[in-house]
Design a protein around this motif. Structure first.
Motif, PDB file in Angstrom:
ATOM      1  N   SER A 164       0.833  -1.191   0.000  1.00  0.00           N
ATOM      2  CA  SER A 164       0.000   0.000   0.000  1.00  0.00           C
ATOM      3  C   SER A 164       0.871   1.244   0.000  1.00  0.00           C
ATOM      4  CB  SER A 164      -0.920   0.016   1.226  1.00  0.00           C
ATOM      5  OG  SER A 164      -1.860  -1.019   1.147  1.00  0.00           O
ATOM      6  N   TYR A 204      -6.152   2.443  -6.443  1.00  0.00           N
ATOM      7  CA  TYR A 204      -5.886   1.122  -6.995  1.00  0.00           C
ATOM      8  C   TYR A 204      -6.902   0.135  -6.447  1.00  0.00           C
ATOM      9  CZ  TYR A 204      -1.587   3.210  -8.530  1.00  0.00           C
ATOM     10  OH  TYR A 204      -0.685   4.033  -9.131  1.00  0.00           O
ATOM     11  N   LYS A 214      -1.919   0.311 -13.818  1.00  0.00           N
ATOM     12  CA  LYS A 214      -0.627   0.287 -13.129  1.00  0.00           C
ATOM     13  C   LYS A 214       0.527   0.566 -14.082  1.00  0.00           C
ATOM     14  CE  LYS A 214      -1.784  -2.586  -9.216  1.00  0.00           C
ATOM     15  NZ  LYS A 214      -1.633  -3.910  -8.616  1.00  0.00           N
ATOM     16  N   GLU A 261      -6.572  -2.787  -5.168  1.00  0.00           N
ATOM     17  CA  GLU A 261      -6.326  -3.475  -3.909  1.00  0.00           C
ATOM     18  C   GLU A 261      -5.863  -2.524  -2.815  1.00  0.00           C
ATOM     19  OE1 GLU A 261      -3.545  -2.832  -6.450  1.00  0.00           O
ATOM     20  OE2 GLU A 261      -4.306  -4.811  -6.871  1.00  0.00           O
ATOM     21  N   VAL A 262      -5.909  -1.217  -3.093  1.00  0.00           N
ATOM     22  CA  VAL A 262      -5.357  -0.312  -2.087  1.00  0.00           C
ATOM     23  C   VAL A 262      -6.267  -0.254  -0.869  1.00  0.00           C
ATOM     24  CG1 VAL A 262      -6.189   2.052  -2.230  1.00  0.00           C
ATOM     25  CG2 VAL A 262      -3.781   1.593  -2.141  1.00  0.00           C
ATOM     26  N   ASN A 263      -5.659  -0.387   0.289  1.00  0.00           N
ATOM     27  CA  ASN A 263      -6.443  -0.276   1.499  1.00  0.00           C
ATOM     28  C   ASN A 263      -5.917   0.872   2.334  1.00  0.00           C
ATOM     29  OD1 ASN A 263      -7.554  -2.786   0.697  1.00  0.00           O
ATOM     30  ND2 ASN A 263      -5.684  -3.731   1.463  1.00  0.00           N
ATOM     31  N   LEU A 309       2.085   1.951  -3.395  1.00  0.00           N
ATOM     32  CA  LEU A 309       1.032   2.464  -4.270  1.00  0.00           C
ATOM     33  C   LEU A 309       0.608   3.878  -3.878  1.00  0.00           C
ATOM     34  CD1 LEU A 309      -1.239  -0.652  -4.882  1.00  0.00           C
ATOM     35  CD2 LEU A 309       0.445   0.371  -6.392  1.00  0.00           C
TER      36      LEU A 309
END
Ligand SMILES: Nc1ncnc2c1ncn2[C@@H]1O[C@H](COP(=O)(O)OP(=O)(O)O)[C@@H](O)[C@H]1O
Ligand SMILES: [Mg+2]
Lengths: 328, 514
Positions: free
Chosen positions: A201, B93, B56, B95-97, A204
């Protein structure tokens, strides 16, 4: 419980343990509650405290640095050899030692990032390399007799009755203050917590993962180098077996201080308190005089265990709460 | 709906011939994508189509193998997320948490904290964080750790962060997966505001209703290739679904004998009423009668697998009731389902099905042994009989029953898995993508087998993406969309066209009839 109180709970518990422990010692030994004892506590644990601050950053970022004890040992030998055999001025030797230790840390960080290797393995290798290099320089314990050492050891701020803040203690306190600022008031600090929270994370979200990883191991190495300088001042010698096992003592201080071994949660100040708790136990045993010094290890072991259980309990409670907190 | 400002001649973002491969998987193969100023552009395709990879590769998480990307006519090649952010491309994104251990404010400002005298200005950060969240109706304690908030709130915070950073381009990869209708409405309002300011938005979603609600344009990917770009207003849903699935809709439907009509009057073997689970599948009604094949059709992510997981007790329903043989039952786990005579062949046989090191025989008797309890081992002689019978019956190609199953081909592994459940003589067998990843020959055999099993009175619940296949063997087809059972087709109504129409249908819960 308010959210702020909950967040600081591990820190509060650690501090409470220190205060209660100190009061108990003071109740048992009439001379204990004195400025002299406090001053010695800070001086005796300065090198440990400085190292543990670096370790805190590494652990917050989700890593570990097993090389710090060996880097301290290597630094003391390097200083002794440069000053005594090479005839260097101590200040020049200090500069070289800091650069070497920081560079060594940066190299380990680089390996960890570029080859995606577990920090445990890389820094374990680093530990052997640093110890080995120390032995290559010399296997003897080399006394350092440069006059500057005596002068540096005489520097002290006197306060209270018999209280004395030595140079190592001042250095440690300075490092703690700088570390708190670094952790909470710089982007680097935020990036460290981010990295320890979740590497993917963080990446990203734009955290420069590579740069941060290299920097945090460089910082840990640099502080271990500084601790090595303090250690050589303290012992007046360089010895390649110095500070054996200090990596474990520092990890213990970090965990007792409320930082999670898995990274992302914790406070620099907590580590400082953790170091003082370890020092306090040692001082108690010295005062008592009848107890074997191994009781220090046993007491610290028990304490560590209790703190880890406590953290686990707190985490479970937090996880169980879930949902939205009350609006602030 | 076009932007209020006239679009300049150069597009905001022009991607040409973008390619990206991962160890043998060509995730993107020469894809073109154009984003104009002030438009909301849906990027659609089934799971694995390459949508997330496109995003991405665009934002520097991955480095592209080929192709060009131009932002406002200038060639760009970000080497990392940080660089893309500096180009004013904000991204959520898939899967971004975010980071649960940091406070809400720190999450919003990570990497771009307001500074004063060289240090982070925490006060300003808090104030600006509150201001950023205002349009979303979130008045929360921004100093609390993010992990303390619900998934939906975290998702909104992630969106707010990206929106705040996207002075030019905003990319949202399935941002609505965990949002409820009201939260989605708020998001759309924000998106429309940004559009009116000339910002280009790339929006990835599985929810077709949302596409038609906010998007101006649609680009469809399939298997890493560009299928086409259309204006939303000019693309009927039916054509969109066809583009996504890549099927010729006039496929000949030669259907098998559907079984006697009296089947409908048989009492159901299992019956589910208002069965569902929050954030998984909306409540549904489903009857399954002995001897019939019920198929679940829909796009990937439409709730098919979730439905069968509920039926088999792998996930626990939080509403509705289930009856088997007229008796109300509680499914607390797969063990309960097995005891009731249910069997389940999962979609991912590598992960959830076969045990690679064990022999074909051991794999086949696994479920039967589990049902009997491990304390009462099935005698070796009996194990061999069972294994040999199924190897013959299903024509599993293996030199002998003792061969480790991982040495068999995919189709034969799938048949062995089927045998495992058949050996328990189930009354209801659930098959999730039974023909996925197996060769054509085994494909046909498995379909024939399905027909034969039902003739013997077993009920089958099948999830499949192969519409022709579904049409070939199903008596009834339940169509799912956006995690909802939207239509049920029976008997003569079952056809590829009708299924596609139902998947694409506009109003939820609409029965697709003539
Ligand atoms: N990091 C990765 N490593 C290997 N394969 C990947 C990776 N990311 C995606 N893929 C593969 O690329 C293809 C496209 O995936 P993805 O872009 O995630 O699709 P979508 O977002 O449209 O569902 C899939 O086949 C997927 O398995
Ligand atoms: Mg995706």
């Amino acid at each position: 419980m308010t959210s702020a109180l909950q967040r600081f709970l591990p820190l509060i518990v650690t501090t409470a343990v220190l205060v209660v422990g100190f009061l108990m010692c003071a109740a048992q030994f009439p001379n204990f509650a004195s400025w002299r004892v406090v001053g010695n506590l800070l001086t005796d644990n300065a090198f440990l405290g400085i190292t543990a601050i670096g370790m805190t950053f590494v652990i917050l970022s989700g890593g570990i640095d097993l090389s710090v004890g060996a880097v301290i040992g290597f630094t003391t030998v390097l200083l002794a050899v440069l000053i005594e055999h090479g005839g260097w001025h101590p200040l020049a030797a200090f500069a070289v030692a800091l650069i070497a230790a920081g560079g060594f840390g940066a190299a380990m960080g680089g390996v960890i990032h570029v080859f995606q290797m577990p920090p445990f393995i890389v820094t374990l290798a680093g530990m052997f390399i640093a110890r080995g290099l120390g032995f290559v320089l010399t296997t003897d314990s080399v006394p350092i007799n440069h006059p500057l050492y005596g002068e540096l050891n005489d520097i002290a701020l006197r306060f209270g009755a018999g209280g004395k803040l030595s140079l190592p203690a001042m250095l440690m306190l300075g490092v703690v203050v700088a570390a708190v600022v670094l952790a909470h008031w710089t982007r680097f600090g935020a990036n460290l917590y981010a990295l320890g929270g979740n590497r993917q994370s963080a990446e990203l979200m734009g955290v420069p993962v590579g740069r941060t990883t290299v920097a945090v191991y460089a910082l840990s190495g640099l502080l271990a180098g500084l601790a090595g300088i303090v250690f050589s001042l303290y012992t007046g010698a360089g010895y390649s077996l110095a500070a054996t096992g200090v990596e474990l003592d520092t990890i213990t201080a970090v965990v007792i201080g409320g930082t999670q071994l898995t990274g992302g949660y914790g406070y620099v100040v907590g580590t400082f308190v953790g170091v003082l708790i370890q020092g306090l136990i040692q001082t108690y045993i010295t005062f008592d005089g009848t107890l074997s010094s191994w009781w220090t290890k046993i007491a610290i072991g028990v304490l560590l265990f209790v703190f880890i259980l406590l953290q686990k309990g707190l985490l479970t409670v937090w996880a169980g709460r879930g949902g939205e907190p009350a609006e602030a | 709906m076009t932007a209020s400002t006239a679009p300049p001649s150069t597009p905001l973002l022009a991607i040409r011939g973008l390619s990206k491969a991962f160890l043998g998987v060509q995730a993107l193969d020469g894809v073109d994508f154009t984003l104009r100023h002030g438009e909301i552009h849906a990027l659609l395709g089934e799971n694995g189509a390459g949508k997330s990879t496109l995003i991405k590769t665009l934002t520097g998480v991955y480095q592209r193998d080929g192709g060009t990307v131009a932002l406002e006519g200038r060639e760009i090649a970000p080497r990392g997320v940080e660089e893309a952010q500096r180009l004013h491309i904000g991204t959520v994104y898939q899967e971004v948490n975010l980071l649960p251990n940091l406070s809400v404010a720190e999450n919003l400002f990570l990497g771009r904290q307001p500074m004063r005298w060289g240090l982070v200005d925490r006060g300003a950060m808090r104030r600006r964080a509150r201001a950023i969240l205002m349009p979303y109706g979130l008045s929360i304690d921004v100093t609390a750790p993010l992990g303390r908030f619900s998934v939906a709130t975290q998702q909104i915070i992630a969106i707010a962060r990206a929106v705040d950073m996207s002075a030019k381009v905003l990319i949202l990869d399935e941002p609505t997966a965990s949002l409820d209708a009201q939260e989605v409405a708020v998001l759309f309002k924000v998106m429309r505001t940004l559009r009116s300011r000339g910002i280009g938005i790339v929006f990835v979603t599985h929810f077709l209703d949302q596409v038609y609600e906010v998007c101006d344009r649609i680009t469809v990917l399939r298997n890493g290739r560009l299928v086409g770009e259309r204006r939303t207003a000019e693309l009927p849903r039916l054509d969109l679904v066809a583009m996504m699935l890549g099927r010729e809709l006039e496929a000949a439907a030669h259907r098998i004998d559907l079984g006697p009509a009296e089947l409908d009057s048989r009492p159901p073997l299992a019956s589910f009423k208002g069965f569902g689970k929050a954030r998984s599948v909306e409540p549904f009604d489903l009857d399954i009668r002995p001897g019939e094949v019920v198929a679940l059709a829909g796009l990937l992510g439409s709730g098919r697998t979730e439905t069968v997981r509920l039926v088999f007790g792998m996930d626990r329903a939080d509403r509705g009731e289930a009856t088997v043989d007229g008796r109300t039952i509680r499914l607390k786990g797969p063990r309960d389902a097995v005891r009731l005579g249910f069997g389940f062949c999962p979609e991912d046989r590598k992960k959830e099905g076969i045990v690679g090191e064990l022999s074909v025989r051991e794999n086949i008797i696994l479920a039967l042994q589990a049902r009997q309890g491990w304390l009462k081992p099935i005698p070796r002689r009996r194990q061999e009989e069972i294994a040999d019978r199924f190897i013959r019956l299903l024509d599993i190609r293996t030199p002998d029953a003792e061969r480790p199953i991982q040495l068999l081909s995919g189709g034969n592994q799938q048949k062995a898995l089927l045998a495992r459940w058949l050996a328990t003589e189930p009354r209801l067998l659930i098959l999730d993508e039974p023909t996925r990843g197996i060769d054509v020959g085994a494909h046909a055999e498995i379909i024939r087998l399905i027909e034969r099993l039902c003739a013997d009175g077993m009920a089958l619940l099948v999830v499949s993406s192969e519409l022709e296949e579904i049409v070939a063997y199903s008596r009834r087809v339940v169509v799912l969309r956006d995690r909802r059972h939207v239509a049920e087709l029976r008997g003569g109504e079952v056809s590829v066209e009708r299924i596609v129409a139902a998947i694409a249908s506009e109003t939820p819960n609409m029965e697709v009839r003539q």
